[in-house]
Design a protein around this motif. Structure first.
Motif, PDB file in Angstrom:
ATOM      1  N   UNK A 221     147.142  39.119  63.397  1.00 21.18           N
ATOM      2  CA  UNK A 221     145.692  39.164  63.265  1.00 21.18           C
ATOM      3  C   UNK A 221     145.111  40.126  64.303  1.00 21.18           C
ATOM      4  N   UNK A 222     144.243  41.012  63.832  1.00 21.30           N
ATOM      5  CA  UNK A 222     143.713  42.076  64.669  1.00 21.30           C
ATOM      6  C   UNK A 222     142.196  42.128  64.526  1.00 21.30           C
ATOM      7  N   UNK A 223     141.532  42.669  65.547  1.00 22.79           N
ATOM      8  CA  UNK A 223     140.087  42.898  65.458  1.00 22.79           C
ATOM      9  C   UNK A 223     139.794  44.140  64.632  1.00 22.79           C
ATOM     10  N   UNK A 224     140.711  45.103  64.673  1.00 14.48           N
ATOM     11  CA  UNK A 224     140.546  46.314  63.881  1.00 14.48           C
ATOM     12  C   UNK A 224     141.916  46.958  63.702  1.00 14.48           C
ATOM     13  N   UNK A 225     142.068  47.720  62.627  1.00 11.83           N
ATOM     14  CA  UNK A 225     143.293  48.471  62.382  1.00 11.83           C
ATOM     15  C   UNK A 225     142.953  49.949  62.520  1.00 11.83           C
ATOM     16  N   UNK A 226     143.501  50.633  63.511  1.00 11.13           N
ATOM     17  CA  UNK A 226     143.133  52.033  63.744  1.00 11.13           C
ATOM     18  C   UNK A 226     143.446  52.918  62.540  1.00 11.13           C
ATOM     19  N   UNK A 227     142.575  53.878  62.307  1.00 15.23           N
ATOM     20  CA  UNK A 227     142.826  54.884  61.288  1.00 15.23           C
ATOM     21  C   UNK A 227     143.721  55.982  61.860  1.00 15.23           C
ATOM     22  N   UNK A 228     144.246  56.810  60.971  1.00 15.23           N
ATOM     23  CA  UNK A 228     144.987  57.977  61.416  1.00 15.23           C
ATOM     24  C   UNK A 228     144.016  58.994  62.000  1.00 15.23           C
ATOM     25  N   UNK A 229     144.511  59.982  62.712  1.00 20.63           N
ATOM     26  CA  UNK A 229     143.654  60.988  63.333  1.00 20.63           C
ATOM     27  C   UNK A 229     142.824  61.750  62.306  1.00 20.63           C
ATOM     28  N   UNK A 230     143.290  61.799  61.059  1.00 17.48           N
ATOM     29  CA  UNK A 230     142.569  62.489  59.988  1.00 17.48           C
ATOM     30  C   UNK A 230     141.375  61.694  59.485  1.00 17.48           C
ATOM     31  N   UNK A 231     141.285  60.418  59.886  1.00 20.42           N
ATOM     32  CA  UNK A 231     140.226  59.550  59.399  1.00 20.42           C
ATOM     33  C   UNK A 231     140.652  58.686  58.225  1.00 20.42           C
ATOM     34  N   UNK A 232     141.861  58.907  57.730  1.00 17.50           N
ATOM     35  CA  UNK A 232     142.366  58.127  56.602  1.00 17.50           C
ATOM     36  C   UNK A 232     142.858  56.761  57.079  1.00 17.50           C
ATOM     37  N   UNK A 233     142.764  55.795  56.185  1.00 18.61           N
ATOM     38  CA  UNK A 233     143.283  54.459  56.480  1.00 18.61           C
ATOM     39  C   UNK A 233     144.629  54.294  55.785  1.00 18.61           C
ATOM     40  N   UNK A 234     145.652  53.914  56.533  1.00 20.74           N
ATOM     41  CA  UNK A 234     146.988  53.772  55.983  1.00 20.74           C
ATOM     42  C   UNK A 234     147.226  52.315  55.610  1.00 20.74           C
ATOM     43  N   UNK A 235     147.210  52.039  54.300  1.00 20.93           N
ATOM     44  CA  UNK A 235     147.396  50.675  53.814  1.00 20.93           C
ATOM     45  C   UNK A 235     148.847  50.217  53.935  1.00 20.93           C
ATOM     46  N   UNK A 236     149.778  51.147  53.752  1.00 18.55           N
ATOM     47  CA  UNK A 236     151.195  50.789  53.660  1.00 18.55           C
ATOM     48  C   UNK A 236     152.014  51.766  54.481  1.00 18.55           C
ATOM     49  N   UNK A 237     153.030  51.245  55.154  1.00 18.60           N
ATOM     50  CA  UNK A 237     153.955  52.114  55.880  1.00 18.60           C
ATOM     51  C   UNK A 237     155.352  51.518  55.807  1.00 18.60           C
ATOM     52  N   UNK A 238     156.327  52.342  55.459  1.00 22.30           N
ATOM     53  CA  UNK A 238     157.707  51.876  55.373  1.00 22.30           C
ATOM     54  C   UNK A 238     158.667  52.899  55.962  1.00 22.30           C
ATOM     55  N   UNK A 239     159.567  52.427  56.805  1.00 19.35           N
ATOM     56  CA  UNK A 239     160.630  53.307  57.308  1.00 19.35           C
ATOM     57  C   UNK A 239     161.846  53.239  56.397  1.00 19.35           C
TER      58      UNK A 239
END
Length: 249
Positions: A221-239
C-alpha cells in the motif's frame, strides 16, 4: 479543436470534469498516443468531450507509425513511411499472435533505422478494414516488452488483462502489477475514496485466474505510485517477459 495527449493524463482530467459537472466542451477529436488506450478510458473521454477518440502509435525515432481511422477497429500502418515486422521467436508472427515490433524507417536518410527493435509488442492481423483502405492493420498494441507477464504454465499474458481486473470490477484504486518471478506477483496499490478490503480478494482471485492458482499475490500500500520521467504511468512491469531476451535495446 483537437486534443493530443497521453490517455492516462487526459483520463484524470476528464474524471475531474465529470465530478465537477463541467459540460459543453468544444472539442472535435482526441488523439491519444504514448501509452496504451484502454476501453474504459475511451468510454469516459467520449462521454465527457462528446467527440471521437483516435488511438495513434508512433515513436520519437520514426514519427507516426500507425493510426485508427473512423472505423476504430485497429490501426492502419503508414506503409509509405515505415516497414514493420512482427517477430515471435525469430519468425514473422501469424495473424492473431503477439509479436515484437521491428521498424525500418523509409524516410530517415540522415540516420537510417533498419530492423530496429523498438521494444514494443503488438498483435498483428491479416483482416481488411471496412473503411476500404488497403493499408495493413495492427490489431492491438500490447505495450512495452516489459508489459508482458508470464503465467505459471509459461503462457504470455498481456498487461491489459490486469488493468481490466481493476476496471471491470470498478475498484477505486490505482494499481501497478510487478512480476519478478513466475510464482509471485507484487501489486502496488493506492487506495481511493470508497475502497474496501474486499477488493483485495477480488484482485487476488482474478490475478490467480490469469497467472495460476498457486501464484503468491502480495499487496504494497502506497500514498502514490511515481510516474516515469516521461510522465507516463506504468501499470505493469515484468522481468520475465519472453520478449526481453530478444530486445537488443
Amino acid at each position: 479543436s483537437v486534443i493530443k495527449c497521453f490517455p492516462n493524463l487526459l483520463y484524470i482530467f476528464a474524471d475531474y470534469l465529470k465530478r465537477n459537472n463541467v459540460q459543453d466542451l468544444q472539442v472535435e477529436a482526441i488523439s491519444c498516443t504514448g501509452e496504451n488506450l484502454y476501453a474504459y478510458q475511451r468510454r469516459l473521454l467520449e462521454d465527457i468531450f462528446k467527440c471521437p477518440v483516435f488511438e495513434k502509435y508512433g515513436t520519437r525515432e520514426s514519427g507516426v507509425i500507425a493510426c485508427e481511422c473512423s472505423v476504430h477497429d485497429g490501426m492502419h500502418i503508414f506503409a509509405e513511411g515505415v516497414y514493420l515486422e512482427f517477430l515471435k521467436d525469430g519468425r514473422q508472427a501469424s495473424s492473431g499472435e503477439m509479436g515484437e515490433i521491428v521498424v525500418t524507417d523509409l524516410f530517415n536518410y540522415g540516420m537510417p533505422l533498419i530492423r530496429y527493435k523498438i521494444g514494443d509488442v503488438a498483435v498483428v492481423t491479416d483482416r481488411k478494414c471496412p473503411c476500404g483502405s488497403n493499408l495493413l492493420l495492427i490489431d492491438k498494441i500490447i505495450g512495452r516488452d516489459r508489459d508482458i507477464l508470464i503465467a505459471q504454465d509459461g503462457t504470455p499474458k498481456p498487461g491489459y488483462l490486469f488493468v481490466e481486473v481493476v476496471n471491470k470490477h470498478n475498484i477505486p484504486a490505482r494499481c501497478q502489477f510487478v512480476q519478478e518471478d513466475v510464482d509471485s506477483l507484487l501489486v502496488n496499490i493506492v487506495k481511493l475514496n470508497g475502497f474496501e478490503e474486499r477488493y483485495l480478494t477480488i484482485i487476488e482471485s482474478n490475478c490467480k485466474k490469469i497467472l495460476g492458482g498457486s501464484v503468491n499475490v502480495k499487496f504494497i500500500f502506497m500514498k502514490d505510485i511515481p510516474r516515469e520521467s516521461s510522465g507516463k504511468f506504468k501499470y505493469v512491469y515484468s522481468t520475465k517477459s519472453p520478449f526481453l531476451k530478444n530486445n537488443s535495446n
